[in-house]
Design a protein around this motif. Structure first.
Motif, PDB file in Angstrom:
ATOM      1  N   LYS A  46       4.031 -45.206  40.680  1.00 61.18           N
ATOM      2  CA  LYS A  46       2.909 -44.716  39.874  1.00 61.18           C
ATOM      3  C   LYS A  46       1.808 -45.772  39.787  1.00 61.18           C
ATOM      4  N   THR A  47       2.173 -47.022  39.572  1.00 57.35           N
ATOM      5  CA  THR A  47       1.178 -48.098  39.499  1.00 57.35           C
ATOM      6  C   THR A  47       0.433 -48.222  40.819  1.00 57.35           C
ATOM      7  N   ARG A  48       1.163 -48.146  41.944  1.00 58.91           N
ATOM      8  CA  ARG A  48       0.497 -48.213  43.249  1.00 58.91           C
ATOM      9  C   ARG A  48      -0.499 -47.072  43.422  1.00 58.91           C
ATOM     10  N   GLU A  49      -0.149 -45.870  42.941  1.00 59.31           N
ATOM     11  CA  GLU A  49      -1.071 -44.733  43.070  1.00 59.31           C
ATOM     12  C   GLU A  49      -2.289 -44.902  42.168  1.00 59.31           C
ATOM     13  N   LEU A  50      -2.107 -45.479  40.992  1.00 63.56           N
ATOM     14  CA  LEU A  50      -3.251 -45.730  40.111  1.00 63.56           C
ATOM     15  C   LEU A  50      -4.198 -46.754  40.728  1.00 63.56           C
ATOM     16  N   ILE A  51      -3.637 -47.783  41.359  1.00 66.34           N
ATOM     17  CA  ILE A  51      -4.469 -48.754  42.075  1.00 66.34           C
ATOM     18  C   ILE A  51      -5.193 -48.054  43.229  1.00 66.34           C
ATOM     19  N   ILE A  65      -9.068 -39.759  47.511  1.00 69.20           N
ATOM     20  CA  ILE A  65      -9.028 -39.219  46.149  1.00 69.20           C
ATOM     21  C   ILE A  65      -8.027 -38.082  46.060  1.00 69.20           C
ATOM     22  N   VAL A  66      -8.114 -37.105  46.957  1.00 66.15           N
ATOM     23  CA  VAL A  66      -7.218 -35.947  46.869  1.00 66.15           C
ATOM     24  C   VAL A  66      -5.771 -36.351  47.156  1.00 66.15           C
ATOM     25  N   THR A  67      -5.573 -37.217  48.124  1.00 69.16           N
ATOM     26  CA  THR A  67      -4.219 -37.639  48.478  1.00 69.16           C
ATOM     27  C   THR A  67      -3.564 -38.419  47.338  1.00 69.16           C
ATOM     28  N   HIS A  68      -4.288 -39.373  46.779  1.00 68.64           N
ATOM     29  CA  HIS A  68      -3.685 -40.239  45.768  1.00 68.64           C
ATOM     30  C   HIS A  68      -3.693 -39.624  44.374  1.00 68.64           C
ATOM     31  N   THR A  69      -4.589 -38.669  44.108  1.00 70.64           N
ATOM     32  CA  THR A  69      -4.494 -37.929  42.848  1.00 70.64           C
ATOM     33  C   THR A  69      -3.226 -37.090  42.866  1.00 70.64           C
ATOM     34  N   ASP A  70      -2.986 -36.406  43.974  1.00 68.44           N
ATOM     35  CA  ASP A  70      -1.777 -35.599  44.119  1.00 68.44           C
ATOM     36  C   ASP A  70      -0.534 -36.482  43.981  1.00 68.44           C
ATOM     37  N   ALA A  71      -0.535 -37.622  44.655  1.00 69.06           N
ATOM     38  CA  ALA A  71       0.618 -38.523  44.590  1.00 69.06           C
ATOM     39  C   ALA A  71       0.803 -39.099  43.193  1.00 69.06           C
ATOM     40  N   ALA A  72      -0.295 -39.429  42.516  1.00 69.37           N
ATOM     41  CA  ALA A  72      -0.199 -39.972  41.152  1.00 69.37           C
ATOM     42  C   ALA A  72       0.410 -38.938  40.211  1.00 69.37           C
ATOM     43  N   ILE A  73      -0.017 -37.694  40.340  1.00 71.41           N
ATOM     44  CA  ILE A  73       0.554 -36.622  39.522  1.00 71.41           C
ATOM     45  C   ILE A  73       2.048 -36.502  39.798  1.00 71.41           C
ATOM     46  N   THR A  78      -0.319 -39.632  33.904  1.00 70.30           N
ATOM     47  CA  THR A  78      -1.013 -38.706  33.016  1.00 70.30           C
ATOM     48  C   THR A  78      -2.515 -38.769  33.281  1.00 70.30           C
ATOM     49  N   LYS A  79      -3.211 -37.780  32.780  1.00 71.67           N
ATOM     50  CA  LYS A  79      -4.668 -37.765  32.900  1.00 71.67           C
ATOM     51  C   LYS A  79      -5.259 -39.005  32.224  1.00 71.67           C
ATOM     52  N   GLU A  80      -4.666 -39.418  31.106  1.00 72.92           N
ATOM     53  CA  GLU A  80      -5.146 -40.592  30.375  1.00 72.92           C
ATOM     54  C   GLU A  80      -4.919 -41.875  31.171  1.00 72.92           C
TER      55      GLU A  80
END
Length: 115
Positions: A46-51, A65-73, A78-80
């Motif tokens: 999760k931290t790697r995806e936020l970075i 953006i689309v790839t890593h937003t999907d992966a972060a979810i 969270t949205k926050e």
């Protein structure tokens, strides 16, 4: 008008798949580089995806953006948490602009004729 992110993601996967057929070593090399950080175990996924999202907006890369937003979810972000990570990237980008503004002042001082 807002982007259709789902359609864009599908088209991106198809286009990258085509590149993979034409140049499989390029995709293998990218996959190796992309997965290298996972092997250290120092940061969680999760931290790697936020970075990655912070870098994605800094580079203005819609595919990132689309790839890593999907992966972060998928990693439970969270949205926050995403908003906080984006806030860090926004601040760093503003700071970089401020630092480079100092370079403009330096160039001005060097280039302006005396008098």
């Amino acid at each position: 008008m807002m982007m259709d992110w789902t359609a864009y993601q599908q088209q991106l996967k198809a286009n990258v798949g085509e590149i993979g057929k034409l140049s499989p070593e390029t995709i293998r090399g990218y996959a190796g580089l992309s997965g290298a950080g996972q092997k250290t175990g120092h940061l969680d996924a999760k931290t790697r995806e936020l970075i990655a999202l912070g870098v994605a907006i800094s580079l203005r890369c819609d595919g990132c953006i689309v790839t890593h937003t999907d992966a972060a979810i998928k990693q439970g972000a969270t949205k926050e948490e995403i908003a906080e990570a984006l806030g860090v990237a926004i601040a760093i980008n503003a700071g970089a602009a401020l630092v480079y503004s100092a370079r403009v002042m330096d160039a001005y001082a060097a280039l302006k004729p005396a008098g």
